[in-house]
Design an enzyme around this catalytic site. Structure first.
Site, PDB file in Angstrom:
ATOM      1  N   ARG A 177       0.675  -1.109   0.075  1.00 30.61           N
ATOM      2  CA  ARG A 177      -0.049  -0.102  -0.014  1.00 30.61           C
ATOM      3  C   ARG A 177       0.896   1.256   0.019  1.00 30.61           C
ATOM      4  O   ARG A 177       0.282   2.509   0.452  1.00 30.61           O
ATOM      5  CB  ARG A 177      -1.044   0.223   1.323  1.00 30.61           C
ATOM      6  CG  ARG A 177      -2.026  -0.985   1.227  1.00 30.61           C
ATOM      7  CD  ARG A 177      -2.780  -1.047   0.028  1.00 30.61           C
ATOM      8  NE  ARG A 177      -3.904  -1.812  -0.049  1.00 30.61           N
ATOM      9  CZ  ARG A 177      -4.129  -2.952  -0.303  1.00 30.61           C
ATOM     10  NH1 ARG A 177      -2.848  -3.471  -0.865  1.00 30.61           N
ATOM     11  NH2 ARG A 177      -5.143  -3.911  -0.015  1.00 30.61           N
ATOM     12  N   SER A 226     -10.440  -0.151   2.875  1.00 32.17           N
ATOM     13  CA  SER A 226      -9.887  -0.280   4.248  1.00 32.17           C
ATOM     14  C   SER A 226      -9.395   1.121   4.618  1.00 32.17           C
ATOM     15  O   SER A 226      -8.865   2.053   4.014  1.00 32.17           O
ATOM     16  CB  SER A 226      -8.722  -1.229   4.042  1.00 32.17           C
ATOM     17  OG  SER A 226      -8.966  -2.558   3.321  1.00 32.17           O
ATOM     18  N   GLU A 296      -4.575   4.014   5.813  1.00 32.12           N
ATOM     19  CA  GLU A 296      -4.318   3.691   4.504  1.00 32.12           C
ATOM     20  C   GLU A 296      -5.103   4.731   3.695  1.00 32.12           C
ATOM     21  O   GLU A 296      -4.594   5.283   2.718  1.00 32.12           O
ATOM     22  CB  GLU A 296      -4.861   2.414   4.262  1.00 32.12           C
ATOM     23  CG  GLU A 296      -4.869   2.036   2.601  1.00 32.12           C
ATOM     24  CD  GLU A 296      -5.463   0.786   2.048  1.00 32.12           C
ATOM     25  OE1 GLU A 296      -5.568  -0.151   2.815  1.00 32.12           O
ATOM     26  OE2 GLU A 296      -6.201   0.765   1.076  1.00 32.12           O
TER      27      GLU A 296
END
Ligand code: EPU
Length: 302
Positions: A177, A226, A296
């Protein structure tokens, strides 16, 4: 302040075209969260030239700029963005043999679909992920152990100096990520080239199926995907769930009952309410499990 804003508006219109530059555009409808106030100025940039010109104008006028792709991994503040929002809308795609070049504004779903149609494997992990190619490259989107960065040969960007530069995979510093672009908003992704592998139709279909299956426990309501990155060896969703926060609601924002690493907008949620849930999850998980949850999603305009 008002006078100054008018002056900048006039200069922006002169540089980018009076019809192109819009003012006070609500950003909520352009995000998957459906949350966020307006942009002071807004331009939809349909090709490389328009993106470059918009970036140059914002730098020359010394106003903040924000690159908006598919609006999927972001939380925009209720007061909006006090600068120029450049919506990336270049959507070209070319295929040569096993290589696909996709422009940053192309919806990621179209890239995945095109690869599948042409029996090219490597992007299956991106199935079902909303957003644009540029956003996916920036956040190195993917599933658990698979991510988009693994298939990238190179990326064309506008660099800090306002010049178009080519980066190879190693330059992009992809990891879980993460990429160099995530912490480097001065660099703007224009397009990416993916090196894929010829594969049998059934094999690709099977992979797509299994990646879609892995997403079945995710909520369908408006969200930003997320919220937190998974801590090494663990799962943010499991930790928030174990902390007893599933279903916790503040205003119209709620930690999903279905998957605790998703915050959903149950209708008219405010960014401030989402932020409170974010802080609550971080605090509770830290207290109970001594784990720091890292965001995130990107916060914009706070
Ligand atoms: N779990 C719980 N409670 C919950 C949610 C999850 O106990 O409320 C447990 C599950 O039972 C499972 C474990 O936590 O044992 C992991 O959950 P899951 O399989 O749903 O995967 P994840 O780690 O939460 C990751 C990615 C998703 C990706 C899926 C499927 C991150 C932060 N998330 O989720 O990516 O779709 O795997 O591949 O890496 C995204 O990044 O936006 C995203 C949606």
């Amino acid at each position: 302040m008002k006078k100054n804003k008018e002056k900048i508006t006039a200069k922006l219109k002169k540089a980018l075209g009076a019809k192109k530059v819009k003012e006070n555009i609500p950003l909520a409808p352009l995000t998957t969260f459906g949350i966020g106030g307006p942009a002071f100025w807004f331009i939809s940039a349909e090709n490389k030239k328009e993106i470059l010109e918009a970036i140059k104008a914002s730098r020359e006028l010394e106003i903040p700029s924000f690159i908006l792709g598919g609006g999927s991994n972001i939380l925009i503040a209720d007061q909006g963005f006090p600068g120029l929002v450049i919506r990336i809308k270049n959507e070209g795609l070319t295929i040569k043999g096993t290589r696909i070049t996709a422009e940053a504004g192309l919806p990621l779903a179209k890239l995945v679909e095109s690869a599948q149609k042409n029996l090219l494997s490597g992007l299956e992990c991106c199935v079902g992920i909303p957003g644009s190619v540029g956003g996916a490259v920036c956040g190195n989107a993917g599933a658990r152990e698979e991510w988009i960065g693994k298939t990238i040969e190179g990326v064309s960007i506008i660099d800090k100096k306002g010049e178009i530069t080519h980066l190879n995979n190693g330059d992009c510093k992809f990891s879980y990520r993460e990429s160099r672009f995530k912490n480097n908003p001065q660099e703007v992704i224009l397009e990416a080239t993916f090196t894929l592998k010829k594969e049998k139709k059934e094999v690709i279909e099977q992979k797509i199926k299994s990646f879609l299956k892995a997403r079945e426990n995710q909520p369908k309501e408006k969200s930003a995907g997320s919220v937190f990155k998974n801590p090494p060896g663990d799962s943010a969703g499991r930790l928030i769930d174990q902390a007893g926060l599933k279903g916790k609601k503040i205003g119209q924002a709620q930690i999903s009952e279905k998957h605790a690493n998703f915050i959903i907008n149950t209708g008219g949620a405010k960014a401030e309410e989402v932020l409170k849930l974010i802080r609550l999850a971080q605090k509770t998980v830290k207290e109970k499990f001594n784990v720091n949850l890292e965001l995130e999603i990107k916060l914009v305009g706070f």
